[in-house]
Design a protein around this motif. Structure first.
Motif, PDB file in Angstrom:
ATOM      1  N   ALA A  18       0.831  -1.209   0.000  1.00 26.56           N
ATOM      2  CA  ALA A  18       0.000   0.000   0.000  1.00 26.56           C
ATOM      3  C   ALA A  18       0.867   1.261   0.000  1.00 26.56           C
ATOM      4  O   ALA A  18       1.999   1.270   0.497  1.00 26.56           O
ATOM      5  CB  ALA A  18      -0.904   0.003   1.216  1.00 26.56           C
ATOM      6  N   LYS A  19       0.297   2.321  -0.546  1.00 27.46           N
ATOM      7  CA  LYS A  19       0.938   3.637  -0.533  1.00 27.46           C
ATOM      8  C   LYS A  19       0.298   4.486   0.563  1.00 27.46           C
ATOM      9  O   LYS A  19      -0.871   4.298   0.916  1.00 27.46           O
ATOM     10  CB  LYS A  19       0.767   4.312  -1.886  1.00 27.46           C
ATOM     11  N   ALA A  20       1.075   5.430   1.080  1.00 24.74           N
ATOM     12  CA  ALA A  20       0.595   6.242   2.208  1.00 24.74           C
ATOM     13  C   ALA A  20      -0.680   7.008   1.861  1.00 24.74           C
ATOM     14  O   ALA A  20      -1.568   7.161   2.720  1.00 24.74           O
ATOM     15  CB  ALA A  20       1.696   7.202   2.661  1.00 24.74           C
ATOM     16  N   ASP A  21      -0.803   7.457   0.627  1.00 23.30           N
ATOM     17  CA  ASP A  21      -1.995   8.232   0.284  1.00 23.30           C
ATOM     18  C   ASP A  21      -3.237   7.352   0.093  1.00 23.30           C
ATOM     19  O   ASP A  21      -4.318   7.852  -0.203  1.00 23.30           O
ATOM     20  CB  ASP A  21      -1.744   9.090  -0.960  1.00 23.30           C
ATOM     21  N   GLU A  22      -3.071   6.035   0.269  1.00 26.97           N
ATOM     22  CA  GLU A  22      -4.201   5.111   0.172  1.00 26.97           C
ATOM     23  C   GLU A  22      -4.721   4.674   1.541  1.00 26.97           C
ATOM     24  O   GLU A  22      -5.704   3.956   1.629  1.00 26.97           O
ATOM     25  CB  GLU A  22      -3.792   3.858  -0.623  1.00 26.97           C
ATOM     26  N   PHE A  23      -4.057   5.130   2.614  1.00 22.63           N
ATOM     27  CA  PHE A  23      -4.389   4.626   3.943  1.00 22.63           C
ATOM     28  C   PHE A  23      -5.848   4.892   4.325  1.00 22.63           C
ATOM     29  O   PHE A  23      -6.509   4.042   4.924  1.00 22.63           O
ATOM     30  CB  PHE A  23      -3.452   5.222   4.992  1.00 22.63           C
ATOM     31  N   ALA A  24      -6.341   6.068   4.024  1.00 21.73           N
ATOM     32  CA  ALA A  24      -7.726   6.389   4.398  1.00 21.73           C
ATOM     33  C   ALA A  24      -8.709   5.461   3.690  1.00 21.73           C
ATOM     34  O   ALA A  24      -9.656   4.947   4.303  1.00 21.73           O
ATOM     35  CB  ALA A  24      -8.032   7.847   4.068  1.00 21.73           C
ATOM     36  N   ALA A  25      -8.477   5.230   2.402  1.00 18.52           N
ATOM     37  CA  ALA A  25      -9.359   4.337   1.643  1.00 18.52           C
ATOM     38  C   ALA A  25      -9.258   2.904   2.160  1.00 18.52           C
ATOM     39  O   ALA A  25     -10.258   2.175   2.226  1.00 18.52           O
ATOM     40  CB  ALA A  25      -9.001   4.394   0.160  1.00 18.52           C
ATOM     41  N   ILE A  26      -8.054   2.487   2.548  1.00 19.83           N
ATOM     42  CA  ILE A  26      -7.867   1.126   3.073  1.00 19.83           C
ATOM     43  C   ILE A  26      -8.601   0.970   4.395  1.00 19.83           C
ATOM     44  O   ILE A  26      -9.264  -0.054   4.642  1.00 19.83           O
ATOM     45  CB  ILE A  26      -6.363   0.833   3.255  1.00 19.83           C
TER      46      ILE A  26
END
Length: 362
Positions: free
Chosen positions: A23-31
């Protein structure tokens, strides 16, 4: 959304439909949002249990600091960003999000799949990718826990090749009863260790007889015992080594259930095993070593002081294997024994001291 009907477990990816990656850091909220949505839709646990988990499910940044967050990403549409359809986290032992891992184990948690993407092999791909990552990082095993009521997750763990470790189950006031599972990462590449299935016991019995009769003179009564894997599986545990690519059973070994023993050789606090067998056509792949290593790992997990076994005087190949792995002769337990009516042999005894020995390197 189009997802693949199946996923190759050896590659963990189907490029035409979805890919598993870090995962990428800017995907954390979606994850985090996907994780909550997935668990909320599963219907497992009461509301108090769900509330206690929700903060951890949303805190993907903390999980990333404690390990590696993986995502399954659907093929990029014509316009817009790729869609995340699943996630799982591999945690290091001793970190706050890890509940079960200890020592050189890794822990798999927060495996979640978007409801609309279920049934396409996404969870299997995520788990296999996590196991590959754990193996590359030097972990000797991966562990996870599953709620008693979560039958879908239990089936996934067992399908992939995790084995129950009953001595490490938990029963928390908030989380309820959780079942512990373990996957031995020291096993031979391309080989999965798991408990025998009901429809395989006759095959395993025939394999065991064939393995022994290929190398030794076997009496009719002993051959009958070797074939009787059904009785062993009903009372104790019969483990098999399965070729992942073909599903072929390559070997087998018999161990007791936790807290039990299968021979008079074992003393209090020891784990014994019998009938370690490798199909003649599978020799040379390290299957015997892998099965023996699995028994040693079981002994460690169950808190045993020693792993013990008997071996006949003619089984010189087996003796060399056990000695190479670090087993020593227990001369005070050796001697003549009647193994069949009128048949007396001098049985050797071997032991692997779990308290004095380091973790077995396979």
């Amino acid at each position: 959304m189009s997802v693949a009907p199946s996923v190759d477990p050896r590659t963990n990816t189907n490029p035409g439909d979805f890919t598993v990656r870090e995962a990428k850091a800017d995907e954390f909220a979606a994850i985090g949002a996907l994780t909550v949505r997935s668990f909320d839709s599963g219907g497992h646990g009461n509301e108090r249990w769900r509330e206690s988990r929700r903060a951890a499910e949303l805190d993907v940044a903390a999980r990333s600091e404690a390990g590696t967050v993986l995502v399954a990403v659907a093929a990029e549409p014509e316009h817009g960003a790729p869609s995340i359809i699943g996630t799982s986290t591999l945690l290091r032992a001793g970190t706050e999000p890890a509940r079960l891992a200890r020592g050189d184990e890794a822990e798999l948690r927060f495996t979640a799949v978007a409801p609309e993407a279920r049934g396409a092999g996404v969870a299997d791909a995520l788990v296999h990718a996590a196991l590959d990552l754990a193996r590359r990082s030097g972990s000797r095993a991966a562990v996870l826990d599953v709620g008693v009521a979560n039958s879908q997750a239990r089936r996934l763990a067992e399908r992939v090749g995790f084995s129950r470790v009953k001595g490490r189950d938990t029963d928390d006031e908030t989380f309820g009863a959780e079942l512990a599972y373990r996957y031995d990462l020291t096993q031979t590449e391309g080989v999965r260790l798991r408990l025998v299935r009901h429809d395989e016991v006759e095959l395993v019995g025939r394999l065991t007889e064939r393995a022994y009769s290929n190398d030794y003179e076997v009496t009719a009564s002993y051959a009958e015992d070797l074939r009787d894997a059904a009785s062993r599986a009903s009372e104790d545990e019969v483990w098999v080594a399965e070729d992942i690519a073909t599903g072929t059973i390559l070997g087998s070994v018999w161990t007791p259930r936790p807290g039990q023993r299968i021979s008079q050789l074992a003393k209090q606090g020891e784990l014994d095993f019998r009938m370690l067998a490798v199909a003649p056509e599978a020799r040379g792949r390290g299957i015997g070593q892998t099965l023996a290593g699995h028994v040693i790992a079981l002994g460690r997990d169950r808190g045993a002081s020693r792993v013990v076994m008997n071996s006949g005087p003619e089984m010189l190949g087996a003796h060399r294997l056990y000695e190479r792995l670090g087993f020593v002769h227990l001369t005070d337990r050796e001697g003549p024994k009647e193994v069949a009516p009128g048949v007396v042999v001098h049985l050797y005894a071997f032991g692997y001291d779990l308290q004095a020995s380091p973790a077995l390197e396979i």
